[in-house]
Motif scaffolding. Structure first.
Motif: not given
Length: 371
Positions: A84, A97, A124, A126, A129
């Motif tokens: 992230y 996310v 969206k 994780g 992404v």
């Protein structure tokens, strides 16, 4: 993403990698990173990055002292935070996310690796992404059902253990590289007809193999009578090999899912595998706890080895992506490799005299030609 390669001395690579990653827990360092990319971060973006790296480090430190009952769960959360933070740094904006982007079904699995997996929330989730941040833009939801064994089989660092544990072929073919007067060649050794077929089948499923290599030929070593395939690159053939943690190059075959080929990078394979194991830890303790305590198949050893490599490699890969450099940490200190031979006074006179003589001879020849 094409990367430079850099080798660094380290007595404790894990500590040194985290020391580098911790620079992104400081606001000024984040601003400097973005300034090089002409991005002006707001406070929300900066806080999302500092918070994610701080949490990631705590999860990884906790995983270092936890046993297999919870270590996959801690590593998954730590890796999620790392990816992230990395995604926000690479994109220059706070990514959204909503879910993990994955779900599992362990009910019908005979062993842990039989656990089934599906992808969801392509926008969206994780995993999607983070995959886009790593230049993998395919919608994983379109590739149907997966299982943990497929993911393990494509991780080079545990390929040998995978084949020993499950009796199945991995998707990895290791390359032995030799430099010859005609250029670089790569050899793939095999010890039986069944292994020869396995290697052939794997190479046939490597994306871009035919564009990179000439038709493979066979050879046999006179020293130990081992058989091997010889791989030679085409003149303009792209190097499609990958590098294992040990430094040995390898080729990895594609998955075939729903009639379509797809390849996942090592970091995605590891991250998705951690999700499966973490979900078993968190939501199916009756299955996971019993496995950790009573496994008699040896699968536990394979998973412990995978956990070791995930813990060591994922932070390294994240740092590589942020620095756009493949960083390798080794315990050997710097030492000179060039040898300079001292030259004495008489040798210098001989060398200079010889050069003058050659020059004079050349000038005499030129004058004689002009006449």
């Amino acid at each position: 993403m094409d990367m430079n390669v850099k080798t660094l001395y380290s007595e404790n690579p894990e500590s040194d990698i985290w020391r580098e990653l911790e620079q992104f827990t400081y606001e000024e360092n984040i601003k400097k990173y973005f300034a090089k990319r002409n991005v002006e971060p707001d406070s929300e973006l900066i806080n999302s990055i500092t918070g994610s790296f701080l949490q990631a480090h705590e999860y990884f430190k906790s995983a270092n002292v936890a046993n297999l009952h919870i270590s996959p769960l801690l590593l998954y959360y730590g890796s999620t935070n790392l990816l992230y933070g990395m995604t926000n740094l690479l994109s220059g904006e706070k990514c959204i996310v909503e879910t993990h982007g994955m779900r599992i079904d362990p009910e019908d699995s005979e062993c842990i690796a039989d656990t089934k997996l599906w992808f969801n929330n392509a926008e969206k989730g994780g995993v999607h992404v983070f995959a886009r941040a790593l230049d993998m833009n395919k919608d994983l939801c379109k590739y149907g059902e997966w299982n943990l064994k497929e993911l393990f089989g494509a991780i080079a660092e545990i390929a040998g253990d995978f084949e020993s544990c499950y009796g199945d072929s991995s998707k990895i073919v290791f390359l032995d590289v030799f430099n010859t007067p005609e250029g670089k060649i790569e050899k793939v050794y095999y010890s039986s007809e069944s292994e020869k077929k396995r290697v052939n089948d794997t190479l046939n499923q490597v994306d871009g193999f035919d564009d990179s290599y000439l038709n493979r030929t066979e050879g046999r070593s006179l020293a130990d009578n081992r058989s091997y395939f010889i791989l030679r690159h085409k003149i303009n053939g792209k190097d499609i090999s990958e590098m294992s943690f040990s430094g040995q190059p390898y080729l990895r075959s594609d998955y075939t899912k729903n009639g379509k080929g797809i390849s996942l990078s090592t970091e995605l394979n590891m991250y998705i595998s951690l999700f499966v194991l973490a979900s078993l830890c968190r939501y199916h303790p009756e299955k996971w706890g019993s496995f950790v305590l009573k496994d008699g198949s040896g699968e536990k050893l394979l998973i412990e080895k995978f956990i070791y490599y995930a813990k060591r490699m994922i932070p390294n890969i994240v740092l590589n992506n942020l620095m756009n450099t493949r960083l390798t940490y080794i315990p050997e200190k710097y030492k000179s490799t060039d040898t300079i031979k001292p030259i004495g006074e008489h040798q210098i006179k001989d060398i200079v005299g010889g050069e003058i003589k050659k020059q004079l001879t050349s000038e005499d020849i030129i004058k004689s030609i002009r006449k």
